[in-house]
Design a protein around this motif. Sequence first.
Motif, mmCIF file in Angstrom:
data_model
loop_
_atom_site.group_PDB
_atom_site.id
_atom_site.type_symbol
_atom_site.label_atom_id
_atom_site.label_comp_id
_atom_site.label_asym_id
_atom_site.label_seq_id
_atom_site.Cartn_x
_atom_site.Cartn_y
_atom_site.Cartn_z
ATOM 1 N N VAL A 83 14.815 2.606 -5.235
ATOM 2 C CA VAL A 83 13.824 2.190 -4.491
ATOM 3 C C VAL A 83 14.577 1.640 -3.188
ATOM 4 C CG1 VAL A 83 12.144 0.438 -3.939
ATOM 5 C CG2 VAL A 83 12.625 1.300 -6.441
ATOM 6 N N TYR A 84 14.363 2.434 -2.092
ATOM 7 C CA TYR A 84 14.775 2.087 -0.871
ATOM 8 C C TYR A 84 13.879 1.200 -0.016
ATOM 9 C CZ TYR A 84 18.174 5.477 -1.984
ATOM 10 O OH TYR A 84 19.316 6.169 -2.800
ATOM 11 N N VAL A 85 14.207 0.167 0.387
ATOM 12 C CA VAL A 85 13.290 -0.778 1.289
ATOM 13 C C VAL A 85 13.827 -1.095 2.594
ATOM 14 C CG1 VAL A 85 11.922 -2.975 0.794
ATOM 15 C CG2 VAL A 85 12.650 -1.811 -1.094
ATOM 16 N N GLY A 89 0.771 -1.415 0.179
ATOM 17 C CA GLY A 89 0.012 0.008 -0.183
ATOM 18 C C GLY A 89 0.842 1.276 0.101
ATOM 19 N N GLN A 90 1.982 1.218 0.733
ATOM 20 C CA GLN A 90 2.743 2.280 0.744
ATOM 21 C C GLN A 90 3.501 2.534 -0.822
ATOM 22 O OE1 GLN A 90 5.777 3.037 3.748
ATOM 23 N NE2 GLN A 90 4.400 2.141 5.542
ATOM 24 N N ALA A 113 14.326 7.585 6.996
ATOM 25 C CA ALA A 113 14.309 8.654 8.088
ATOM 26 C C ALA A 113 13.395 8.417 9.074
ATOM 27 C CB ALA A 113 14.138 9.924 7.453
ATOM 28 N N SER A 114 12.367 7.665 8.968
ATOM 29 C CA SER A 114 11.260 7.356 9.917
ATOM 30 C C SER A 114 11.042 5.769 9.857
ATOM 31 C CB SER A 114 10.063 8.242 9.771
ATOM 32 O OG SER A 114 8.931 7.883 10.688
ATOM 33 N N LYS A 115 10.934 5.164 11.034
ATOM 34 C CA LYS A 115 10.697 3.736 11.072
ATOM 35 C C LYS A 115 9.324 3.392 10.629
ATOM 36 C CE LYS A 115 14.007 3.008 14.608
ATOM 37 N NZ LYS A 115 14.345 1.814 15.391
ATOM 38 N N LYS A 116 8.414 4.410 10.374
ATOM 39 C CA LYS A 116 7.099 4.232 9.921
ATOM 40 C C LYS A 116 6.841 3.898 8.521
ATOM 41 C CE LYS A 116 5.850 9.066 9.603
ATOM 42 N NZ LYS A 116 5.145 10.034 9.953
ATOM 43 N N TRP A 117 8.096 4.569 7.787
ATOM 44 C CA TRP A 117 8.190 4.218 6.320
ATOM 45 C C TRP A 117 8.609 2.992 5.958
ATOM 46 C CZ3 TRP A 117 9.772 9.998 6.467
ATOM 47 C CH2 TRP A 117 8.748 10.603 6.303
ATOM 48 N N LEU A 118 8.229 2.198 4.920
ATOM 49 C CA LEU A 118 8.833 0.811 4.690
ATOM 50 C C LEU A 118 9.542 0.801 3.339
ATOM 51 C CD1 LEU A 118 5.885 -1.299 5.749
ATOM 52 C CD2 LEU A 118 7.795 -0.767 7.171
ATOM 53 N N VAL A 119 8.973 2.196 2.434
ATOM 54 C CA VAL A 119 9.846 1.940 1.128
ATOM 55 C C VAL A 119 9.775 3.672 0.679
ATOM 56 C CG1 VAL A 119 7.259 1.877 0.033
ATOM 57 C CG2 VAL A 119 9.504 1.287 -1.383
ATOM 58 N N GLU A 120 10.727 4.140 -0.028
ATOM 59 C CA GLU A 120 11.096 5.495 -0.364
ATOM 60 C C GLU A 120 11.545 5.271 -1.841
ATOM 61 O OE1 GLU A 120 13.346 9.335 0.902
ATOM 62 O OE2 GLU A 120 13.292 7.927 1.969
ATOM 63 N N VAL A 121 11.200 5.790 -2.761
ATOM 64 C CA VAL A 121 11.576 5.987 -4.302
ATOM 65 C C VAL A 121 12.386 7.491 -4.555
ATOM 66 C CG1 VAL A 121 11.141 5.422 -6.578
ATOM 67 C CG2 VAL A 121 10.008 4.214 -4.733
ATOM 68 N N PHE A 135 10.142 -6.982 -0.401
ATOM 69 C CA PHE A 135 10.678 -6.667 -1.681
ATOM 70 C C PHE A 135 9.661 -7.432 -2.823
ATOM 71 C CE2 PHE A 135 13.934 -7.354 -5.486
ATOM 72 C CZ PHE A 135 14.097 -6.278 -5.664
ATOM 73 N N GLU A 136 9.358 -8.429 -2.613
ATOM 74 C CA GLU A 136 8.327 -9.212 -3.613
ATOM 75 C C GLU A 136 6.955 -8.429 -3.805
ATOM 76 O OE1 GLU A 136 6.054 -13.251 -4.176
ATOM 77 O OE2 GLU A 136 7.903 -13.406 -3.286
ATOM 78 N N SER A 137 6.448 -7.978 -2.735
ATOM 79 C CA SER A 137 5.499 -7.042 -2.816
ATOM 80 C C SER A 137 5.377 -5.826 -3.430
ATOM 81 C CB SER A 137 4.579 -7.188 -1.547
ATOM 82 O OG SER A 137 5.440 -6.268 -0.668
ATOM 83 N N ILE A 138 6.485 -5.235 -3.050
ATOM 84 C CA ILE A 138 6.905 -3.889 -3.839
ATOM 85 C C ILE A 138 7.210 -4.081 -5.206
ATOM 86 C CG2 ILE A 138 8.710 -2.014 -3.924
ATOM 87 C CD1 ILE A 138 8.949 -2.469 -0.739
ATOM 88 N N ASN A 139 7.689 -5.100 -5.579
ATOM 89 C CA ASN A 139 7.810 -5.313 -7.173
ATOM 90 C C ASN A 139 6.779 -5.588 -7.932
ATOM 91 O OD1 ASN A 139 10.702 -4.922 -7.530
ATOM 92 N ND2 ASN A 139 11.237 -6.803 -7.003
ATOM 93 N N LYS A 140 5.715 -6.251 -7.220
ATOM 94 C CA LYS A 140 4.508 -6.719 -7.629
ATOM 95 C C LYS A 140 3.642 -5.073 -8.137
ATOM 96 C CE LYS A 140 0.197 -8.976 -6.667
ATOM 97 N NZ LYS A 140 -0.568 -9.827 -5.568
ATOM 98 N N VAL A 141 3.745 -4.267 -7.169
ATOM 99 C CA VAL A 141 3.319 -2.942 -7.412
ATOM 100 C C VAL A 141 3.996 -2.213 -8.249
ATOM 101 C CG1 VAL A 141 2.621 -0.774 -6.529
ATOM 102 C CG2 VAL A 141 2.120 -2.961 -5.147
ATOM 103 N N TRP A 142 5.190 -2.096 -8.380
ATOM 104 C CA TRP A 142 6.070 -1.631 -9.503
ATOM 105 C C TRP A 142 5.887 -2.120 -10.782
ATOM 106 C CZ3 TRP A 142 9.647 2.309 -9.649
ATOM 107 C CH2 TRP A 142 10.490 2.568 -10.756
ATOM 108 N N ASP A 143 5.676 -3.447 -11.197
ATOM 109 C CA ASP A 143 5.480 -4.015 -12.288
ATOM 110 C C ASP A 143 4.404 -3.642 -12.751
ATOM 111 O OD1 ASP A 143 8.228 -5.116 -12.035
ATOM 112 O OD2 ASP A 143 7.317 -7.076 -11.422
ATOM 113 N N ALA A 144 3.055 -3.567 -11.952
ATOM 114 C CA ALA A 144 1.793 -2.990 -12.743
ATOM 115 C C ALA A 144 1.757 -1.602 -13.064
ATOM 116 C CB ALA A 144 0.959 -3.321 -11.537
ATOM 117 N N TRP A 145 2.886 -0.833 -12.196
ATOM 118 C CA TRP A 145 2.717 0.581 -12.694
ATOM 119 C C TRP A 145 3.505 1.044 -13.902
ATOM 120 C CZ3 TRP A 145 7.057 4.070 -11.622
ATOM 121 C CH2 TRP A 145 6.705 5.427 -11.740
#
Length: 116
Positions: free
Chosen positions: A66-68, A38-39, A102-110, A75-85
């Motif tokens: 992509v920072y994870v 979702g992120q 920068a914050s522990k609440k974030w799981l991914v940054e691009v 990684f697999e779920s992030i790639n699934k979203v990336w591949d669809a986009w």
Amino acid sequence: MSIERIDPGPRMSQVVIHGDTVYLAGQVADDATLPAEGQMEQVLANIDRLLKKAGTDKSKLLSATVYVTDMAGDFESINKVWDAWIDRTNPPARAAVQAQLASKKWLVEVVAVAAR
């Protein structure tokens, strides 16, 4: 050559344009309570929005990093979203890195660079 800044803030601009090159600041999710998938969807929506403001789109992406935070778990779920986009006819160069954000609440940054 001029430099244009879009959505500048006290620390950084969300977009900097130099010539026909568009540099995006690192994009994170607006709702950090979401799981990584979702992120990532929110991050990519933010990238679409900023590229549009800069007069370009994802078909003109040159590179993306992509920072994870949890490569093994997300990684697999992030790639699934990336591949669809992503524009599969014009994919950018891309790197993926496990990193503490920068914050522990974030799981991914691009971070992305595009042509105009």
